[in-house]
Design a protein around this motif. Structure first.
Motif, PDB file in Angstrom:
ATOM      1  N   GLY A 213       0.814  -1.213   0.000  1.00 40.24           N
ATOM      2  CA  GLY A 213       0.000   0.000   0.000  1.00 40.24           C
ATOM      3  C   GLY A 213       0.845   1.259   0.000  1.00 40.24           C
ATOM      4  N   ARG A 214       1.918   1.245   0.741  1.00 47.26           N
ATOM      5  CA  ARG A 214       2.822   2.400   0.770  1.00 47.26           C
ATOM      6  C   ARG A 214       3.565   2.563  -0.548  1.00 47.26           C
ATOM      7  NH1 ARG A 214       5.087   1.261   6.763  1.00 47.26           N
ATOM      8  NH2 ARG A 214       3.201   1.874   7.865  1.00 47.26           N
ATOM      9  N   LEU A 215       3.936   1.454  -1.163  1.00 43.10           N
ATOM     10  CA  LEU A 215       4.673   1.514  -2.431  1.00 43.10           C
ATOM     11  C   LEU A 215       3.798   1.974  -3.593  1.00 43.10           C
ATOM     12  CD1 LEU A 215       6.887  -1.702  -2.236  1.00 43.10           C
ATOM     13  CD2 LEU A 215       7.639   0.678  -2.050  1.00 43.10           C
ATOM     14  N   GLN A 216       2.494   1.868  -3.458  1.00 44.19           N
ATOM     15  CA  GLN A 216       1.595   2.300  -4.533  1.00 44.19           C
ATOM     16  C   GLN A 216       1.720   3.785  -4.835  1.00 44.19           C
ATOM     17  OE1 GLN A 216      -2.137   0.367  -3.079  1.00 44.19           O
ATOM     18  NE2 GLN A 216      -2.425   0.062  -5.279  1.00 44.19           N
ATOM     19  N   SER A 217       2.192   4.553  -3.882  1.00 41.07           N
ATOM     20  CA  SER A 217       2.352   5.991  -4.127  1.00 41.07           C
ATOM     21  C   SER A 217       3.501   6.280  -5.091  1.00 41.07           C
ATOM     22  CB  SER A 217       2.572   6.736  -2.811  1.00 41.07           C
ATOM     23  OG  SER A 217       3.786   6.310  -2.213  1.00 41.07           O
ATOM     24  N   ILE A 218       4.334   5.278  -5.349  1.00 39.10           N
ATOM     25  CA  ILE A 218       5.409   5.420  -6.342  1.00 39.10           C
ATOM     26  C   ILE A 218       4.832   4.986  -7.685  1.00 39.10           C
ATOM     27  CG2 ILE A 218       7.731   4.720  -7.019  1.00 39.10           C
ATOM     28  CD1 ILE A 218       8.227   4.119  -4.014  1.00 39.10           C
ATOM     29  N   THR A 219       4.666   5.925  -8.561  1.00 36.44           N
ATOM     30  CA  THR A 219       3.939   5.725  -9.815  1.00 36.44           C
ATOM     31  C   THR A 219       4.425   4.519 -10.610  1.00 36.44           C
ATOM     32  OG1 THR A 219       3.633   8.108  -9.893  1.00 36.44           O
ATOM     33  CG2 THR A 219       3.141   6.895 -11.897  1.00 36.44           C
ATOM     34  N   ARG A 220       5.710   4.312 -10.686  1.00 33.82           N
ATOM     35  CA  ARG A 220       6.224   3.208 -11.517  1.00 33.82           C
ATOM     36  C   ARG A 220       5.864   1.830 -10.957  1.00 33.82           C
ATOM     37  NH1 ARG A 220      12.661   3.801 -10.210  1.00 33.82           N
ATOM     38  NH2 ARG A 220      12.408   3.499  -7.990  1.00 33.82           N
ATOM     39  N   TYR A 221       5.576   1.725  -9.653  1.00 32.60           N
ATOM     40  CA  TYR A 221       5.218   0.444  -9.051  1.00 32.60           C
ATOM     41  C   TYR A 221       3.714   0.174  -9.062  1.00 32.60           C
ATOM     42  CZ  TYR A 221       9.960   0.373  -7.115  1.00 32.60           C
ATOM     43  OH  TYR A 221      11.320   0.372  -6.957  1.00 32.60           O
ATOM     44  N   ASP A 222       2.919   1.212  -9.189  1.00 29.37           N
ATOM     45  CA  ASP A 222       1.476   1.083  -9.033  1.00 29.37           C
ATOM     46  C   ASP A 222       0.838   0.033  -9.949  1.00 29.37           C
ATOM     47  OD1 ASP A 222      -1.029   1.822  -7.811  1.00 29.37           O
ATOM     48  OD2 ASP A 222      -1.492   2.814  -9.723  1.00 29.37           O
ATOM     49  N   PRO A 223       1.120   0.011 -11.260  1.00 28.45           N
ATOM     50  CA  PRO A 223       0.459  -1.004 -12.112  1.00 28.45           C
ATOM     51  C   PRO A 223       0.791  -2.439 -11.697  1.00 28.45           C
ATOM     52  CG  PRO A 223       1.446   0.705 -13.466  1.00 28.45           C
ATOM     53  CD  PRO A 223       1.921   0.938 -12.064  1.00 28.45           C
ATOM     54  N   LEU A 224       2.038  -2.689 -11.338  1.00 30.95           N
ATOM     55  CA  LEU A 224       2.438  -4.032 -10.923  1.00 30.95           C
ATOM     56  C   LEU A 224       1.770  -4.410  -9.598  1.00 30.95           C
ATOM     57  CD1 LEU A 224       4.172  -6.535 -11.400  1.00 30.95           C
ATOM     58  CD2 LEU A 224       6.029  -5.373 -10.220  1.00 30.95           C
ATOM     59  N   ILE A 225       1.719  -3.471  -8.677  1.00 29.61           N
ATOM     60  CA  ILE A 225       1.079  -3.732  -7.386  1.00 29.61           C
ATOM     61  C   ILE A 225      -0.413  -3.990  -7.567  1.00 29.61           C
ATOM     62  CG2 ILE A 225       0.475  -2.695  -5.159  1.00 29.61           C
ATOM     63  CD1 ILE A 225       3.265  -1.338  -5.245  1.00 29.61           C
ATOM     64  N   GLN A 226      -1.071  -3.205  -8.430  1.00 27.91           N
ATOM     65  CA  GLN A 226      -2.498  -3.406  -8.687  1.00 27.91           C
ATOM     66  C   GLN A 226      -2.756  -4.807  -9.236  1.00 27.91           C
ATOM     67  OE1 GLN A 226      -5.179  -1.585  -7.934  1.00 27.91           O
ATOM     68  NE2 GLN A 226      -3.798  -0.205  -6.864  1.00 27.91           N
ATOM     69  N   LEU A 227      -1.919  -5.239 -10.162  1.00 31.63           N
ATOM     70  CA  LEU A 227      -2.053  -6.581 -10.728  1.00 31.63           C
ATOM     71  C   LEU A 227      -1.888  -7.642  -9.646  1.00 31.63           C
ATOM     72  CD1 LEU A 227      -2.269  -8.506 -13.174  1.00 31.63           C
ATOM     73  CD2 LEU A 227       0.214  -8.309 -13.389  1.00 31.63           C
ATOM     74  N   PHE A 228      -0.871  -7.493  -8.835  1.00 34.46           N
ATOM     75  CA  PHE A 228      -0.612  -8.447  -7.758  1.00 34.46           C
ATOM     76  C   PHE A 228      -1.777  -8.497  -6.767  1.00 34.46           C
ATOM     77  CE2 PHE A 228       1.244  -9.647  -3.649  1.00 34.46           C
ATOM     78  CZ  PHE A 228       1.777 -10.882  -3.996  1.00 34.46           C
ATOM     79  N   LEU A 229      -2.279  -7.341  -6.390  1.00 31.54           N
ATOM     80  CA  LEU A 229      -3.372  -7.290  -5.414  1.00 31.54           C
ATOM     81  C   LEU A 229      -4.669  -7.899  -5.951  1.00 31.54           C
ATOM     82  CD1 LEU A 229      -2.800  -3.784  -3.789  1.00 31.54           C
ATOM     83  CD2 LEU A 229      -2.320  -6.040  -2.795  1.00 31.54           C
ATOM     84  N   ARG A 230      -4.878  -7.831  -7.250  1.00 30.00           N
ATOM     85  CA  ARG A 230      -6.070  -8.456  -7.841  1.00 30.00           C
ATOM     86  C   ARG A 230      -5.982  -9.976  -7.794  1.00 30.00           C
ATOM     87  NH1 ARG A 230      -5.796  -4.116 -11.519  1.00 30.00           N
ATOM     88  NH2 ARG A 230      -4.667  -5.357 -13.047  1.00 30.00           N
ATOM     89  N   CYS A 231      -4.767 -10.502  -7.712  1.00 32.67           N
ATOM     90  CA  CYS A 231      -4.559 -11.957  -7.743  1.00 32.67           C
ATOM     91  C   CYS A 231      -4.359 -12.569  -6.362  1.00 32.67           C
ATOM     92  CB  CYS A 231      -3.345 -12.287  -8.608  1.00 32.67           C
ATOM     93  SG  CYS A 231      -3.503 -11.774 -10.308  1.00 32.67           S
ATOM     94  N   THR A 232      -4.353 -11.763  -5.324  1.00 32.88           N
ATOM     95  CA  THR A 232      -4.114 -12.270  -3.974  1.00 32.88           C
ATOM     96  C   THR A 232      -5.176 -11.755  -3.013  1.00 32.88           C
ATOM     97  OG1 THR A 232      -2.675 -10.415  -3.429  1.00 32.88           O
ATOM     98  CG2 THR A 232      -1.604 -12.390  -4.297  1.00 32.88           C
ATOM     99  N   GLN A 233      -5.186 -12.336  -1.846  1.00 33.18           N
ATOM    100  CA  GLN A 233      -6.068 -11.889  -0.780  1.00 33.18           C
ATOM    101  C   GLN A 233      -5.246 -11.707   0.489  1.00 33.18           C
ATOM    102  OE1 GLN A 233      -9.660 -14.183  -0.251  1.00 33.18           O
ATOM    103  NE2 GLN A 233      -9.569 -14.888  -2.371  1.00 33.18           N
ATOM    104  N   VAL A 234      -5.666 -10.777   1.307  1.00 35.29           N
ATOM    105  CA  VAL A 234      -4.973 -10.536   2.570  1.00 35.29           C
ATOM    106  C   VAL A 234      -5.522 -11.515   3.607  1.00 35.29           C
ATOM    107  CG1 VAL A 234      -4.502  -8.863   4.396  1.00 35.29           C
ATOM    108  CG2 VAL A 234      -4.612  -8.111   2.009  1.00 35.29           C
ATOM    109  N   ALA A 235      -4.605 -12.201   4.270  1.00 37.92           N
ATOM    110  CA  ALA A 235      -4.985 -13.165   5.302  1.00 37.92           C
ATOM    111  C   ALA A 235      -5.235 -12.452   6.621  1.00 37.92           C
ATOM    112  CB  ALA A 235      -3.864 -14.185   5.467  1.00 37.92           C
TER     113      ALA A 235
END
Length: 122
Positions: free
Chosen positions: A10-32
């Motif tokens: 969530g903190r890394l999402q504020s870095i524009t270059r990481y946001d698309p990759l993080i969004q993809l990862f978060l769509r494929c996972t769930q928080v335990a």
């Protein structure tokens, strides 16, 4: 994914270059989320020599659920921590015996929990 990992992402999402990759990862996972018996199992995992930081992460592998609460435990625990994986592999049989002993005393559905697969991400 562990809550601590989700917070970091969530903190890394504020870095524009990481946001698309993080969004993809978060769509494929769930928080335990920790379930009942998580704290007890975390203390017991700690007794096998795991650090105070690693034991709760590993305990989530058995005593966690997803947001919908329709999944109990994680199937796989992936890490870059080679010493953690080595210790898990060395102690796996003992840890499994300890979990089996604990499970016999638990009510459903907790009596069905299993250990996750712990894998090194190379």
């Amino acid at each position: 994914m562990a809550p601590a990992s989700a917070n970091i992402l969530g903190r890394l999402q504020s870095i524009t270059r990481y946001d698309p990759l993080i969004q993809l990862f978060l769509r494929c996972t769930q928080v335990a989320s920790p379930t009942h018996y998580f704290t007890r199992w975390s203390r017991r995992v700690r007794e096998f020599g795991f650090s105070p930081e690693d034991a709760p992460m590993l305990a989530l592998g058995s005593f966690s659920t997803n947001q919908d609460r329709d999944v109990l435990r994680m199937h796989c625990f992936i890490t870059f921590d080679h010493p953690l994986v080595n210790l898990w592999d060395q102690k796996h049989d003992e840890i499994e015996r300890r979990l089996n002993a604990m499970r016999r005393q638990l009510a459903a559905p907790y009596d069905l929990v299993e250990l996750p697969s712990v894998q090194f991400l190379a």
